[in-house]
Design a protein around this motif. Structure first.
Motif, PDB file in Angstrom:
ATOM      1  N   LEU A 100       4.528   6.463  -9.842  1.00  0.00           N
ATOM      2  CA  LEU A 100       3.777   7.044 -11.066  1.00  0.00           C
ATOM      3  C   LEU A 100       2.419   6.598 -11.122  1.00  0.00           C
ATOM      4  O   LEU A 100       1.387   7.109 -11.538  1.00  0.00           O
ATOM      5  N   ALA A 101       2.307   5.184 -10.908  1.00  0.00           N
ATOM      6  CA  ALA A 101       0.702   4.618 -10.719  1.00  0.00           C
ATOM      7  C   ALA A 101       0.282   5.147  -9.637  1.00  0.00           C
ATOM      8  O   ALA A 101      -1.243   5.452  -9.875  1.00  0.00           O
ATOM      9  N   CYS A 102       0.598   5.443  -8.419  1.00  0.00           N
ATOM     10  CA  CYS A 102       0.087   5.898  -7.518  1.00  0.00           C
ATOM     11  C   CYS A 102      -0.455   7.373  -7.867  1.00  0.00           C
ATOM     12  O   CYS A 102      -1.524   7.892  -7.269  1.00  0.00           O
ATOM     13  N   VAL A 103       0.508   8.236  -8.494  1.00  0.00           N
ATOM     14  CA  VAL A 103      -0.071   9.528  -9.035  1.00  0.00           C
ATOM     15  C   VAL A 103      -1.311   9.436  -9.880  1.00  0.00           C
ATOM     16  O   VAL A 103      -2.072  10.262  -9.746  1.00  0.00           O
ATOM     17  N   ILE A 104      -1.333   8.754 -10.767  1.00  0.00           N
ATOM     18  CA  ILE A 104      -2.496   8.407 -11.697  1.00  0.00           C
ATOM     19  C   ILE A 104      -3.615   8.006 -11.067  1.00  0.00           C
ATOM     20  O   ILE A 104      -4.690   8.507 -11.303  1.00  0.00           O
ATOM     21  N   TYR A 105      -3.453   7.227 -10.015  1.00  0.00           N
ATOM     22  CA  TYR A 105      -4.693   6.804  -9.101  1.00  0.00           C
ATOM     23  C   TYR A 105      -5.216   7.986  -8.363  1.00  0.00           C
ATOM     24  O   TYR A 105      -6.351   8.110  -8.208  1.00  0.00           O
ATOM     25  N   ILE A 187      -3.828  14.729  -1.065  1.00  0.00           N
ATOM     26  CA  ILE A 187      -2.783  13.457  -1.632  1.00  0.00           C
ATOM     27  C   ILE A 187      -2.422  13.797  -2.690  1.00  0.00           C
ATOM     28  O   ILE A 187      -1.202  13.050  -2.775  1.00  0.00           O
ATOM     29  N   VAL A 188      -2.886  14.290  -3.895  1.00  0.00           N
ATOM     30  CA  VAL A 188      -2.228  14.224  -5.249  1.00  0.00           C
ATOM     31  C   VAL A 188      -0.949  15.106  -4.902  1.00  0.00           C
ATOM     32  O   VAL A 188       0.289  14.832  -5.429  1.00  0.00           O
ATOM     33  N   THR A 195       6.790  10.879  -4.980  1.00  0.00           N
ATOM     34  CA  THR A 195       7.206  10.405  -6.216  1.00  0.00           C
ATOM     35  C   THR A 195       8.714  11.206  -6.838  1.00  0.00           C
ATOM     36  O   THR A 195       9.536  10.817  -7.360  1.00  0.00           O
ATOM     37  N   LEU A 196       8.713  12.669  -6.615  1.00  0.00           N
ATOM     38  CA  LEU A 196       9.754  13.389  -7.143  1.00  0.00           C
ATOM     39  C   LEU A 196      11.051  13.007  -6.281  1.00  0.00           C
ATOM     40  O   LEU A 196      12.202  12.854  -6.740  1.00  0.00           O
ATOM     41  N   ARG A 197      10.799  12.539  -4.852  1.00  0.00           N
ATOM     42  CA  ARG A 197      11.782  12.208  -4.024  1.00  0.00           C
ATOM     43  C   ARG A 197      12.199  10.827  -4.637  1.00  0.00           C
ATOM     44  O   ARG A 197      13.460  10.733  -4.316  1.00  0.00           O
ATOM     45  N   GLU A 204      13.287   5.789  -1.147  1.00  0.00           N
ATOM     46  CA  GLU A 204      13.368   4.395  -1.840  1.00  0.00           C
ATOM     47  C   GLU A 204      12.267   4.031  -2.519  1.00  0.00           C
ATOM     48  O   GLU A 204      12.114   3.481  -3.490  1.00  0.00           O
ATOM     49  N   SER A 205      10.984   4.282  -1.602  1.00  0.00           N
ATOM     50  CA  SER A 205       9.702   3.957  -2.152  1.00  0.00           C
ATOM     51  C   SER A 205       8.685   4.765  -1.544  1.00  0.00           C
ATOM     52  O   SER A 205       8.990   5.771  -0.418  1.00  0.00           O
ATOM     53  N   LEU A 206       7.469   4.513  -1.779  1.00  0.00           N
ATOM     54  CA  LEU A 206       6.320   5.027  -1.160  1.00  0.00           C
ATOM     55  C   LEU A 206       5.896   4.618   0.197  1.00  0.00           C
ATOM     56  O   LEU A 206       4.922   5.106   0.731  1.00  0.00           O
ATOM     57  N   ILE A 207       6.247   3.422   0.206  1.00  0.00           N
ATOM     58  CA  ILE A 207       5.901   2.733   1.584  1.00  0.00           C
ATOM     59  C   ILE A 207       6.985   2.425   2.719  1.00  0.00           C
ATOM     60  O   ILE A 207       8.164   2.763   2.270  1.00  0.00           O
ATOM     61  N   VAL A 208       6.561   2.020   3.928  1.00  0.00           N
ATOM     62  CA  VAL A 208       7.450   1.974   4.825  1.00  0.00           C
ATOM     63  C   VAL A 208       8.476   0.671   4.558  1.00  0.00           C
ATOM     64  O   VAL A 208       8.026  -0.250   4.298  1.00  0.00           O
TER      65      VAL A 208
END
Length: 225
Positions: A100-105, A187-188, A195-197, A204-208
């Motif tokens: 969610l922080a990444c979405v805001i950014y 990107i958005v 994020t929905l996934r 699990e997360s947005l990173i590898v």
């Protein structure tokens, strides 16, 4: 019925794989331009004077499209030291908060991208310090051109639209800078999808994940055999 059933699906498929095709085209164009310039320089003591600038523009497009593509493929690197030491029950919550922080950014980037590009398109910047609260009067910068890239006839429709009918000698900056609002919008989209996934438990997360390290070690071991 078939057309209605497959039309939206095909459109979604094209959007989903847009970055792959665009990145491939950009890499191909950069390679061709650089190769031609090398041949001209060493064999004919000449060069495409606009080649370096165009390659730099294409590289900027490549980077920004690559950011959205990496979100789609979960290929971004990140520091997961705190997540790894957290109890398993808390990891999903931390992943959701970080997503969610990444979405805001990304939304903040979208405002900045629009505000930078808008004057070159004879449009107005948004007001507000963090999030847009409206539009404010902005100095028209649509007459700005690139340094060396020649004007292409396919963009001549821009002259009466944003340049008061005056011809461009070089490619207007509004074209290469368009990657800012367009790329950040992608990107958005990709961050929101990821994020929905994460929220639904499909990712699990947005990173590898650290599983990538196992893959690297497996490849290294195979090469030593």
């Amino acid at each position: 019925m078939s057309a209605h059933a497959h039309g939206p699906r095909q459109g979604g498929h094209l959007i989903d794989h847009f970055e792959e095709g665009a990145i491939a085209l950009i890499l191909g164009a950069m390679t061709v331009i650089t190769f031609i310039n090398v041949v001209l320089r060493y064999l004919f003591n000449s060069a495409l004077i606009w080649g370096l600038e165009l390659t730099s523009i294409l590289f900027a497009w490549l980077v920004i499209l690559g950011v959205s593509y990496a979100f789609k493929k979960t290929a971004h690197l990140g520091v997961d030291a705190l997540i790894n030491i957290a109890p398993p029950s808390s990891r999903r919550l931390l992943a959701i908060i970080s997503a969610l922080a990444c979405v805001i950014y990304a939304l903040l980037l979208m405002k900045g991208a629009w505000d930078y590009w808008a004057p070159y398109a004879a449009l107005e910047r948004t007001s507000g310090h963090w999030f847009p609260t409206g539009f404010e009067k902005t100095r028209d910068q649509a007459w700005y051109e690139t340094d060396q890239v020649p004007m292409l006839w396919i963009f001549s429709w821009l002259e009466p639209l944003i340049n008061q009918g005056e011809a461009y000698d070089k490619l207007p900056r509004v074209i290469p800078y368009f990657i800012l609002p367009f790329g950040v919008a992608l990107i958005v989209l990709r961050v929101t999808q990821a994020t929905l996934r994460v929220i639904s438990g499909r990712q699990e997360s947005l990173i590898v994940s650290h599983e990538a390290e196992d893959d690297v070690e497996r490849v290294a071991a195979a090469n030593q055999e």
